[in-house]
Design a protein around this motif. Structure first.
Motif: not given
Length: 112
Positions: A27, A24, A84, A32, A112, A97-101, A110
């Motif tokens: 971003c 991971l 989140n 990145t 990624q 995990k992926k796409n967590d903010r 974010v």
């Protein structure tokens, strides 16, 4: 004799079924940052990621890779860390995990 494993051999077929962990990355501000071992976030210049935000503590949060999992911990920051849109408990690890903010002060990061 070849040093590689033939993908058609029994061993090669079994190895091709093993899912490889995808690293991971963070971003932030159009850049990145891969999470390789440990990333510190805060206002202080000594952090891996420096956030120029008055609502961010000097040492605000820590992101760490442990084996194939990724975790974040608030480092007792003044204004807290949000994962989140949920305020994290201080000094407790949360799995990422992926796409967590992640929101630190007015800054969003974010995964990624």
């Amino acid at each position: 004799m070849s040093d590689t494993i033939n993908s058609e051999s029994p061993i090669g077929k079994r190895l091709s079924k093993i899912k490889k962990a995808k690293d991971l990355s963070l971003c932030f501000a159009g850049k990145t940052y891969p999470i390789i071992c440990q990333i510190t976030i805060g206002r202080d210049r000594k952090n891996t990621i420096r956030v120029d935000d008055s609502f961010t503590s000097k040492q605000h949060a820590l992101i760490q890779k442990i084996k194939d999992a990724y975790f974040i911990k608030d480092l007792n920051s003044t204004n807290g860390t949000y994962l989140n849109d949920q305020l994290m408990e201080k000094d407790k690890y949360y799995k990422l995990k992926k796409n967590d903010r992640i929101r630190i002060g007015k800054t969003e990061i974010v995964i990624q």
